[in-house]
Scaffold this active site. Structure first.
Site, PDB file in Angstrom:
ATOM      1  N   ASP A  78       0.822  -1.206   0.000  1.00  0.00           N
ATOM      2  CA  ASP A  78       0.000   0.000   0.000  1.00  0.00           C
ATOM      3  C   ASP A  78       0.859   1.259   0.000  1.00  0.00           C
ATOM      4  O   ASP A  78       2.084   1.201   0.165  1.00  0.00           O
ATOM      5  CB  ASP A  78      -0.905   0.022   1.240  1.00  0.00           C
ATOM      6  CG  ASP A  78      -1.975  -1.050   1.216  1.00  0.00           C
ATOM      7  OD1 ASP A  78      -2.324  -1.508   0.114  1.00  0.00           O
ATOM      8  OD2 ASP A  78      -2.459  -1.422   2.306  1.00  0.00           O
ATOM      9  N   TYR A 124       6.207  -9.842   6.766  1.00  0.00           N
ATOM     10  CA  TYR A 124       6.182  -8.391   6.973  1.00  0.00           C
ATOM     11  C   TYR A 124       6.749  -8.056   8.349  1.00  0.00           C
ATOM     12  O   TYR A 124       6.573  -8.818   9.313  1.00  0.00           O
ATOM     13  CB  TYR A 124       4.753  -7.854   6.885  1.00  0.00           C
ATOM     14  CG  TYR A 124       4.249  -7.668   5.481  1.00  0.00           C
ATOM     15  CD1 TYR A 124       4.345  -6.430   4.844  1.00  0.00           C
ATOM     16  CD2 TYR A 124       3.675  -8.726   4.777  1.00  0.00           C
ATOM     17  CE1 TYR A 124       3.877  -6.255   3.544  1.00  0.00           C
ATOM     18  CE2 TYR A 124       3.205  -8.559   3.479  1.00  0.00           C
ATOM     19  CZ  TYR A 124       3.316  -7.321   2.874  1.00  0.00           C
ATOM     20  OH  TYR A 124       2.859  -7.150   1.590  1.00  0.00           O
TER      21      TYR A 124
END
EC number: 5.4.99.12
Length: 242
Positions: free
Chosen positions: A51, A107
């Site tokens: 994002d 992540y």
């Protein structure tokens, strides 16, 4: 045509996410435009579509180029065209698909209670996170296979919301002169903003603003308590496993 595998790092603060944008400010835009200047017209596929504001240490790409391009020559001409906000770390010839062949994605999220300089604001998130023990208690709730329909950004389309979280934990570390809590979440794949929603949920539990029961209800799609993801600052696509 030859298929290439590229490993890159990028500074998400300079892009509106990985995917192509109408204003050409996506990471994919930058890479495909650079390839076009070399006479290479190819869609660049990424292992994960990050994002806006999200960084990558080891994003993996696949794309095609004419046979006269070898690894050394392509690296030599492509790397300078991506710098400074995208670094081409590794390039190899490999017949694979960056997204569909990926088995796991990891992540990391960096969070500190006291940011000492504004120049690190895009790279380390700042805010209270409560107790490390409580964070890990909440993170454990997410391991396993779940329907993450209530842990994705509204409007994020997907045909299958089921995902597997293999491991999720938090630990403390001293990073860039700051005492941080580091979240690490490893899954087969993630829905849009899912990682940030998971972390926000765990932080809110650690701050005693929600309960484990409320987390369980959201995981089981009974009721959504947390719908606003934590800030993108500090989130990194850390590694892709094949």
């Amino acid at each position: 045509m030859r298929c290439f595998k590229a490993t890159i790092a990028y500074d998400g603060a300079y892009f509106l996410g990985y995917a192509k944008q109408p204003n050409k400010l996506g990471v994919q835009d930058k890479i495909e435009n650079a390839l076009n200047t070399l006479g290479i017209k190819s869609v660049v596929v990424a292992a994960g579509r990050t994002d806006k504001g999200v960084h990558a240490n080891n994003q993996v790409l696949s794309f095609h180029a004419p046979k006269h391009w070898n690894v050394a020559k392509l690296f030599y001409y492509l790397a300078p065209k991506l710098a400074p906000h995208i670094v081409l770390k590794k390039l190899e010839e490999k017949n694979f698909h960056a997204r569909f062949d990926a088995q796991k994605r990891a992540y990391r999220y960096l969070l500190t209670k006291n940011l000492k300089t504004p120049f690190l604001a895009p790279y380390i998130a700042c805010g209270d996170y409560g107790s490390l023990d409580l964070l890990n208690s909440a993170l454990k709730q997410f391991t396993g296979k779940h329907d993450f329909s209530l842990f994705k950004k509204e409007g994020g389309a997907t045909t299958n919301p089921n995902r597997i979280i293999f491991n999720a934990f938090a630990y403390t570390a001293f990073i860039m002169g700051h005492e941080c809590v580091v979240f690490k979440i490893i899954g087969d794949a993630f829905l849009r903003s899912s990682v940030r929603l998971i972390i926000q949920t765990c932080v809110q539990y650690s701050l005693e603003k929600i309960t484990l029961a409320e987390i369980e209800m959201q995981i089981h799609n009974i009721k959504a308590t947390i719908r606003t993801p934590i800030m993108a600052d500090g989130l990194y696509l850390h590694r892709v496993y094949y």
